[in-house]
Design an enzyme around this catalytic site. Structure first.
Site, PDB file in Angstrom:
ATOM      1  N   ASP A 165       0.856  -1.198   0.000  1.00 42.48           N
ATOM      2  CA  ASP A 165       0.000   0.000   0.000  1.00 42.48           C
ATOM      3  C   ASP A 165       0.887   1.241   0.000  1.00 42.48           C
ATOM      4  O   ASP A 165       2.078   1.160   0.320  1.00 42.48           O
ATOM      5  CB  ASP A 165      -0.919   0.012   1.230  1.00 42.48           C
ATOM      6  CG  ASP A 165      -1.857   1.223   1.237  1.00 42.48           C
ATOM      7  OD1 ASP A 165      -2.488   1.492   0.194  1.00 42.48           O
ATOM      8  OD2 ASP A 165      -1.949   1.908   2.265  1.00 42.48           O
ATOM      9  N   SER A 166       0.281   2.372  -0.298  1.00 43.18           N
ATOM     10  CA  SER A 166       1.031   3.630  -0.287  1.00 43.18           C
ATOM     11  C   SER A 166       1.406   4.040   1.142  1.00 43.18           C
ATOM     12  O   SER A 166       2.272   4.895   1.327  1.00 43.18           O
ATOM     13  CB  SER A 166       0.192   4.738  -0.924  1.00 43.18           C
ATOM     14  OG  SER A 166      -0.985   4.936  -0.169  1.00 43.18           O
TER      15      SER A 166
ATOM     16  N   TYR B  73      -0.968   8.455  -2.837  1.00 47.02           N
ATOM     17  CA  TYR B  73      -0.982   8.141  -4.268  1.00 47.02           C
ATOM     18  C   TYR B  73      -2.223   8.739  -4.935  1.00 47.02           C
ATOM     19  O   TYR B  73      -2.244   8.959  -6.136  1.00 47.02           O
ATOM     20  CB  TYR B  73      -1.029   6.619  -4.471  1.00 47.02           C
ATOM     21  CG  TYR B  73       0.295   5.907  -4.358  1.00 47.02           C
ATOM     22  CD1 TYR B  73       1.400   6.492  -3.737  1.00 47.02           C
ATOM     23  CD2 TYR B  73       0.429   4.612  -4.877  1.00 47.02           C
ATOM     24  CE1 TYR B  73       2.605   5.805  -3.638  1.00 47.02           C
ATOM     25  CE2 TYR B  73       1.632   3.929  -4.790  1.00 47.02           C
ATOM     26  CZ  TYR B  73       2.719   4.518  -4.174  1.00 47.02           C
ATOM     27  OH  TYR B  73       3.900   3.832  -4.086  1.00 47.02           O
ATOM     28  N   GLY B  74      -3.262   8.946  -4.118  1.00 54.40           N
ATOM     29  CA  GLY B  74      -4.586   9.294  -4.660  1.00 54.40           C
ATOM     30  C   GLY B  74      -4.646  10.579  -5.460  1.00 54.40           C
ATOM     31  O   GLY B  74      -5.553  10.777  -6.257  1.00 54.40           O
TER      32      GLY B  74
ATOM     33  N   CYS C 180      -4.341  -1.557  -2.117  1.00 51.79           N
ATOM     34  CA  CYS C 180      -4.492  -0.124  -2.377  1.00 51.79           C
ATOM     35  C   CYS C 180      -5.381   0.018  -3.605  1.00 51.79           C
ATOM     36  O   CYS C 180      -5.055  -0.523  -4.676  1.00 51.79           O
ATOM     37  CB  CYS C 180      -3.110   0.470  -2.638  1.00 51.79           C
ATOM     38  SG  CYS C 180      -3.153   2.198  -3.137  1.00 51.79           S
ATOM     39  N   ASN C 181      -6.491   0.711  -3.442  1.00 49.37           N
ATOM     40  CA  ASN C 181      -7.426   0.873  -4.567  1.00 49.37           C
ATOM     41  C   ASN C 181      -6.833   1.729  -5.670  1.00 49.37           C
ATOM     42  O   ASN C 181      -7.049   1.473  -6.851  1.00 49.37           O
ATOM     43  CB  ASN C 181      -8.718   1.514  -4.082  1.00 49.37           C
ATOM     44  CG  ASN C 181      -9.511   0.562  -3.219  1.00 49.37           C
ATOM     45  OD1 ASN C 181     -10.401  -0.121  -3.694  1.00 49.37           O
ATOM     46  ND2 ASN C 181      -9.179   0.490  -1.936  1.00 49.37           N
ATOM     47  N   THR C 182      -6.089   2.767  -5.278  1.00 57.01           N
ATOM     48  CA  THR C 182      -5.524   3.668  -6.276  1.00 57.01           C
ATOM     49  C   THR C 182      -4.541   2.897  -7.171  1.00 57.01           C
ATOM     50  O   THR C 182      -4.585   3.015  -8.396  1.00 57.01           O
ATOM     51  CB  THR C 182      -4.820   4.858  -5.575  1.00 57.01           C
ATOM     52  OG1 THR C 182      -5.713   5.386  -4.597  1.00 57.01           O
ATOM     53  CG2 THR C 182      -4.451   5.932  -6.561  1.00 57.01           C
TER      54      THR C 182
ATOM     55  N   GLU D  53      -3.157   9.333   7.620  1.00 57.26           N
ATOM     56  CA  GLU D  53      -1.688   9.300   7.635  1.00 57.26           C
ATOM     57  C   GLU D  53      -1.116  10.232   8.703  1.00 57.26           C
ATOM     58  O   GLU D  53      -0.054   9.994   9.240  1.00 57.26           O
ATOM     59  CB  GLU D  53      -1.128   9.678   6.255  1.00 57.26           C
ATOM     60  CG  GLU D  53      -1.380   8.632   5.174  1.00 57.26           C
ATOM     61  CD  GLU D  53      -0.497   7.391   5.292  1.00 57.26           C
ATOM     62  OE1 GLU D  53       0.688   7.518   5.619  1.00 57.26           O
ATOM     63  OE2 GLU D  53      -1.021   6.279   5.068  1.00 57.26           O
TER      64      GLU D  53
ATOM     65  N   CYS E 188     -11.193   2.660  -0.627  1.00 56.55           N
ATOM     66  CA  CYS E 188      -9.827   3.057  -0.282  1.00 56.55           C
ATOM     67  C   CYS E 188      -9.485   2.326   1.004  1.00 56.55           C
ATOM     68  O   CYS E 188     -10.276   2.341   1.960  1.00 56.55           O
ATOM     69  CB  CYS E 188      -9.742   4.566  -0.066  1.00 56.55           C
ATOM     70  SG  CYS E 188      -8.123   5.092   0.565  1.00 56.55           S
ATOM     71  N   THR E 189      -8.323   1.682   1.026  1.00 61.84           N
ATOM     72  CA  THR E 189      -8.005   0.832   2.181  1.00 61.84           C
ATOM     73  C   THR E 189      -7.710   1.639   3.447  1.00 61.84           C
ATOM     74  O   THR E 189      -7.657   1.080   4.541  1.00 61.84           O
ATOM     75  CB  THR E 189      -6.821  -0.092   1.858  1.00 61.84           C
ATOM     76  OG1 THR E 189      -5.708   0.710   1.428  1.00 61.84           O
ATOM     77  CG2 THR E 189      -7.184  -1.071   0.774  1.00 61.84           C
ATOM     78  N   HIS E 190      -7.516   2.948   3.299  1.00 65.04           N
ATOM     79  CA  HIS E 190      -7.335   3.796   4.491  1.00 65.04           C
ATOM     80  C   HIS E 190      -8.668   4.044   5.213  1.00 65.04           C
ATOM     81  O   HIS E 190      -8.675   4.339   6.409  1.00 65.04           O
ATOM     82  CB  HIS E 190      -6.767   5.162   4.111  1.00 65.04           C
ATOM     83  CG  HIS E 190      -5.295   5.171   3.844  1.00 65.04           C
ATOM     84  ND1 HIS E 190      -4.720   4.514   2.785  1.00 65.04           N
ATOM     85  CD2 HIS E 190      -4.283   5.784   4.506  1.00 65.04           C
ATOM     86  CE1 HIS E 190      -3.417   4.728   2.801  1.00 65.04           C
ATOM     87  NE2 HIS E 190      -3.111   5.492   3.830  1.00 65.04           N
TER      88      HIS E 190
HETATM   89  N1  DGL Z   1      -4.925   3.281   0.464  1.00 58.99           N
HETATM   90  C1  DGL Z   1      -4.969   3.713  -0.867  1.00 58.99           C
HETATM   91  C2  DGL Z   1      -6.224   3.289  -1.577  1.00 58.99           C
HETATM   92  O1  DGL Z   1      -6.793   2.287  -1.236  1.00 58.99           O
HETATM   93  C3  DGL Z   1      -4.573   5.065  -1.300  1.00 58.99           C
HETATM   94  C4  DGL Z   1      -4.195   6.108  -0.420  1.00 58.99           C
HETATM   95  C5  DGL Z   1      -3.370   7.172  -1.086  1.00 58.99           C
HETATM   96  O2  DGL Z   1      -2.167   6.995  -1.080  1.00 58.99           O
HETATM   97  O3  DGL Z   1      -3.940   8.144  -1.596  1.00 58.99           O
HETATM   98  O4  DGL Z   1      -6.637   3.931  -2.504  1.00 58.99           O
END
Ligand code: DGL
Length: 275
Positions: A11-12, A43-44, A74-76, A160, A194-196
């Site tokens: 993940d990011s 990353y988003g 990570c979805n992104t 974060e 988004c996994t966050h």
């Molecule tokens: N956790 C990531 C996701 O699922 C992205 C978070 C990010 O870095 O913007 O999209």
């Protein structure tokens, strides 16, 4: 001696820990390596090319560490890099290794849950503008769903930067949920794309209308991974099983350890890595 061939979880930043936690619960025997690219998060907000490049570097690193199988938690990265890596890079990089994502398993679940076909997707700018959820949901349902999306660019920085539970977090969560439901008040299923975001689920539930089903990806991805390993015994056999766990971050390990321990209920001792 058995070779150490852990499953790689990428993940990011911290978000993938929500996936790792569930995967380890369902598949405790395997070895795992978690890689958080905290130095380059989020990353988003980044372009397609940059997310692809960063993700490919991370996958290549995890392969070099012995991983036969990598999950982009990570979805992104799943939205912007997975397909290209699977189709263009894997064949010459390591044709027998595999990279899986989190969007397809989540979409399958959403389709089985919604009762009235009105679905909401919450994600980063990158995931939402890629339309990956819309395309996959349409494909799997035969264009039968009413899909609304909302990008929540502040949610990842909130997680974060350890701002969970603050008035600032409440403000942005309420605002994005209100926007989503003003687009379609009939939504009965919302997917946290988004996994966050599960790290904010207490706050999210406060503002979600009653009876709306909230889809969190961790247990779904874990179940689909167990399924995948059942259907691919050759891969299952190649992954080592000593129950070991190693964490790596591209930023300061001390900071990662402190925050990660909050999310995963165990003492985390990470190492710094360059990718
Ligand atoms: N956790 C990531 C996701 O699922 C992205 C978070 C990010 O870095 O913007 O999209």
């Amino acid at each position: 001696m058995t070779k150490y061939k852990p499953i790689g979880i990428f993940d990011s930043g911290y978000g993938g820990l929500t996936i790792l936690k569930e995967i380890r619960k369902q598949l405790p025997a395997f070895d795992y390596v978690y890689l958080g690219d905290n130095a380059r998060t989020p990353y988003g907000t980044r372009s397609f090319d940059v997310v692809y490049q960063y993700t490919l570097e991370a996958v290549t690193k995890l392969f070099s560490m012995g991983c036969e199988l990598v999950v982009l938690a990570c979805n992104t990265a799943s939205a912007k890099a997975l397909r290209t890596i699977q189709q263009n890079d894997l064949p010459h990089l390591s044709p027998n290794k595999r990279v899986l994502g989190v969007i397809r398993p989540s979409v399958e679940e959403v389709v089985s849950i919604t009762r009235n076909g009105h679905v909401g997707v919450l994600g980063t700018n990158g995931t939402i503008s890629s339309l990956s959820y819309v395309l996959e949901l349409n494909k799997i349902s035969g264009n039968k769903l009413e899909i609304s999306q909302e990008a929540c660019p502040m949610w990842v920085p909130i997680v974060e930067n350890n701002e969970i539970g603050t008035p600032g977090a409440d403000f942005f969560v309420q605002k994005n949920i209100r926007n989503l439901f003003s687009a379609d008040e009939l939504i009965d299923t919302v997917v946290l794309g988004c996994t966050h975001y599960p790290l904010l689920s207490e706050t999210i539930k406060k503002y979600l209308p009653a009876n709306v089903f909230l889809v969190e990806q961790g247990s779904i991805v874990a179940r689909k991974l167990a399924d995948y390993l059942n259907r691919h015994p050759e891969m299952e056999l190649r992954c080592s099983k000593q129950g070991k766990m190693h964490y790596y971050t591209t930023e300061q390990p001390e900071t990662f350890d402190e925050r990660a321990s909050l999310f995963i209920d165990e003492v985390v001792q990470s190492q710094k890595i360059h990718i």
